[in-house]
Scaffold this motif. Structure first.
Motif, mmCIF file in Angstrom:
data_model
loop_
_atom_site.group_PDB
_atom_site.id
_atom_site.type_symbol
_atom_site.label_atom_id
_atom_site.label_comp_id
_atom_site.label_asym_id
_atom_site.label_seq_id
_atom_site.Cartn_x
_atom_site.Cartn_y
_atom_site.Cartn_z
ATOM 1 N N PRO A 191 -23.127 -15.722 20.803
ATOM 2 C CA PRO A 191 -22.955 -14.650 20.618
ATOM 3 C C PRO A 191 -21.554 -13.411 21.489
ATOM 4 O O PRO A 191 -21.394 -12.814 20.808
ATOM 5 C CB PRO A 191 -24.534 -14.174 20.587
ATOM 6 N N GLU A 192 -21.796 -14.275 22.508
ATOM 7 C CA GLU A 192 -20.362 -13.359 23.239
ATOM 8 C C GLU A 192 -19.469 -13.493 22.773
ATOM 9 O O GLU A 192 -18.178 -12.807 23.190
ATOM 10 C CB GLU A 192 -21.389 -12.982 24.764
ATOM 11 N N ALA A 193 -19.195 -14.990 21.969
ATOM 12 C CA ALA A 193 -17.968 -14.883 21.755
ATOM 13 C C ALA A 193 -17.784 -14.665 20.422
ATOM 14 O O ALA A 193 -16.652 -15.082 19.547
ATOM 15 C CB ALA A 193 -17.677 -16.274 21.980
ATOM 16 N N ALA A 194 -18.631 -13.863 19.550
ATOM 17 C CA ALA A 194 -18.087 -13.580 18.234
ATOM 18 C C ALA A 194 -16.648 -13.042 17.993
ATOM 19 O O ALA A 194 -16.590 -12.237 18.292
ATOM 20 C CB ALA A 194 -19.853 -12.965 17.831
ATOM 21 N N PRO A 195 -16.824 -13.260 16.916
ATOM 22 C CA PRO A 195 -15.123 -12.911 16.596
ATOM 23 C C PRO A 195 -15.689 -10.630 16.408
ATOM 24 O O PRO A 195 -16.317 -10.273 16.404
ATOM 25 C CB PRO A 195 -15.114 -12.692 15.335
ATOM 26 N N ASN A 196 -13.952 -10.346 16.454
ATOM 27 C CA ASN A 196 -14.177 -8.658 16.739
ATOM 28 C C ASN A 196 -14.525 -8.110 14.959
ATOM 29 O O ASN A 196 -13.924 -8.346 14.478
ATOM 30 C CB ASN A 196 -12.650 -8.248 17.846
ATOM 31 N N LEU A 197 -15.762 -7.292 15.442
ATOM 32 C CA LEU A 197 -16.060 -6.877 14.014
ATOM 33 C C LEU A 197 -15.210 -5.577 13.485
ATOM 34 O O LEU A 197 -15.626 -5.589 12.516
ATOM 35 C CB LEU A 197 -16.997 -5.888 14.643
ATOM 36 N N ALA A 198 -14.270 -5.073 14.773
ATOM 37 C CA ALA A 198 -13.530 -4.271 14.153
ATOM 38 C C ALA A 198 -12.394 -4.819 12.865
ATOM 39 O O ALA A 198 -11.709 -4.070 12.294
ATOM 40 C CB ALA A 198 -12.811 -3.267 14.972
ATOM 41 N N THR A 199 -12.246 -6.092 13.250
ATOM 42 C CA THR A 199 -11.133 -6.839 12.042
ATOM 43 C C THR A 199 -11.946 -7.383 10.553
ATOM 44 O O THR A 199 -11.130 -7.475 9.707
ATOM 45 C CB THR A 199 -10.233 -7.342 12.479
ATOM 46 N N ALA A 200 -13.112 -6.852 10.488
ATOM 47 C CA ALA A 200 -13.671 -7.846 9.546
ATOM 48 C C ALA A 200 -14.545 -7.139 9.112
ATOM 49 O O ALA A 200 -15.710 -7.045 9.887
ATOM 50 C CB ALA A 200 -13.799 -9.420 9.583
ATOM 51 N N LYS A 201 -15.280 -7.311 7.511
ATOM 52 C CA LYS A 201 -16.822 -7.109 7.899
ATOM 53 C C LYS A 201 -17.117 -8.420 7.474
ATOM 54 O O LYS A 201 -17.074 -9.301 7.507
ATOM 55 C CB LYS A 201 -16.718 -6.042 5.945
ATOM 56 N N THR A 202 -18.178 -8.393 8.574
ATOM 57 C CA THR A 202 -19.072 -9.104 9.128
ATOM 58 C C THR A 202 -20.462 -9.141 8.398
ATOM 59 O O THR A 202 -20.864 -8.613 8.711
ATOM 60 C CB THR A 202 -18.987 -9.222 10.958
ATOM 61 N N GLY A 203 -21.242 -10.160 7.887
ATOM 62 C CA GLY A 203 -22.532 -10.375 8.077
ATOM 63 C C GLY A 203 -22.933 -11.904 9.068
ATOM 64 O O GLY A 203 -21.969 -12.539 8.544
ATOM 65 N N ILE A 204 -24.465 -11.698 9.219
ATOM 66 C CA ILE A 204 -24.656 -12.811 9.849
ATOM 67 C C ILE A 204 -26.613 -13.087 9.259
ATOM 68 O O ILE A 204 -27.207 -12.298 8.695
ATOM 69 C CB ILE A 204 -25.673 -11.945 10.651
ATOM 70 N N LEU A 205 -26.264 -14.239 8.169
ATOM 71 C CA LEU A 205 -27.435 -15.054 8.261
ATOM 72 C C LEU A 205 -28.711 -15.178 8.945
ATOM 73 O O LEU A 205 -28.246 -15.724 9.463
ATOM 74 C CB LEU A 205 -27.119 -15.894 7.525
ATOM 75 N N PHE A 206 -30.159 -14.655 8.411
ATOM 76 C CA PHE A 206 -30.748 -16.003 9.641
ATOM 77 C C PHE A 206 -31.653 -16.420 8.064
ATOM 78 O O PHE A 206 -32.134 -15.977 7.245
ATOM 79 C CB PHE A 206 -32.123 -14.047 9.817
#
Lengths: 233, 233
Positions: free
Chosen positions: B92-107
């Motif tokens: 998780p700490e290497a996740a892409p910067n959220l500021a630049t892309a609308k991001t979703g996480i599937l569970f």
């Protein structure tokens, strides 16, 4: 060494079992319980501890916080609400090195948390910084978040690095792929006007070089381009 | 910007409500639910969401993962068990910067997690490194641990870790691209043997979804595929 978890006057057996699971998730196995409301042992706790039953079965029960922390060198209290006591408040990532002291962490009861008497023997208050407009966590989630910080500290040396770049194709293979695609597209009269051919080809090369392709995926695309190209419509 | 949480085929309303609480703890409010087993709206979800009822009430429901991610630029899947797909695995700490892309996480669902079809449009698999002998988390705990990493990132003003996600195309555009390619390749008899067609098509979808394509590059590839396909050799 992982910290001892001390649940102070927990009310629901289910929360004790879930806390045991959260502990084991993070490598901690030593559970102490002070004056559980519904007595001990607890069938509810055991059944909620699926997979972490050992942690529940080996838990030790004490009458008071005083007794529960007697053999520890360093005691922290997890609370969202620091009190009017002069105890250093730290974030979990600033917690003392566990290698140098036998450490326990107090977690308060579900309804009203730790009281000032509980905090009397505490060295540090530990808070997890959450969304200030909504800090409500249930007991097992609180245990999970706090313990996870210790787990991260203990395992940083082992933590998986970002391996997003593993297995990337060699650049020379991508060059071959881009060249083949260029040849197919030249024959398909894709590059027009001719004076733009070089920049169009370069854009495709940039695209392929930034596409995170593995060696296998480069082979797949070679097949895809060839199949499309050989098609007779 | 906080990520969108997408619960895929969740079974228990209680877990949906608890997941909503975990989201709000970490500043996230956009909840999407794919095919909840017990229907929607859910009284159980609402009553379990104490204090985070707004998150549940404003949740949107979709029939498929495909529809739920259509407007997103970057999709992650939280799973303890990376599959045999070529998707980058990150902590998780290497996740892409959220500021630049609308991001979703599937569970995934409580019983058996995400399947390979769910993962077809995923850019990264996100795993929380836990005690390898006991990684069992319930749904809301999983949401809490993953979201907490993003919360930490947002609140510690860390430098962007990954700016490769700028201007990423919307998933729906990549779906059209993958579908068109599939149609061309079907006519080109690329998919053989027939029983492998579905997995071959899925591999291509994974490839295109992980290729960091911009909207412009998707248009370029549409033109490339069409040009190759229309060629008379």
């Amino acid at each position: 060494m992982f910290p001892v978890v001390i649940l102070v006057r927990p009310q629901l057996g289910e929360n004790i079992g879930m806390a045991a699971r959260a502990m084991l998730n993070c490598g901690a196995t030593q559970l102490r319980i002070v004056a559980p409301r519904d007595g001990w042992p607890s069938e509810t706790a055991l059944s909620a501890s699926a997979g972490a039953a050992n942690v529940v079965q080996q838990a030790t029960v004490f009458d008071s916080v005083h007794d529960a922390v007697a053999d520890l060198n360093n005691v922290m209290a997890a609370t969202a609400r620091p009190r009017q006591l002069e105890i250093p408040v730290i974030a979990p990532e600033a917690a003392p090195n566990l290698a140098t002291a036998k450490t326990g962490i107090l977690f308060g009861p579900e309804n009203n948390g730790l009281n000032n008497d509980d905090l009397a023997m505490v060295n540090q208050i530990i808070t997890v910084p959450l969304n200030p407009v909504y800090t409500s966590l249930n007991l097992s989630q609180s245990v999970l978040l706090v313990l996870y910080q210790f787990w991260q500290q203990q395992t940083t040396a082992l933590a998986p690095k970002n391996n997003a770049t593993t297995n990337l194709a060699a650049k020379k293979d991508i060059t071959v792929l881009a060249d083949n695609l260029g040849n197919y597209l030249t024959q398909a009269n894709y590059f027009h006007p001719p004076e733009k051919a070089a920049s169009m080809q370069r854009n495709l090369s940039v695209l392929l070089n930034n596409a995170n392709l593995s060696t296998q995926q480069v082979q797949t695309l070679q097949g895809v381009f060839r199949a499309l190209w050989q098609t007779k419509v």
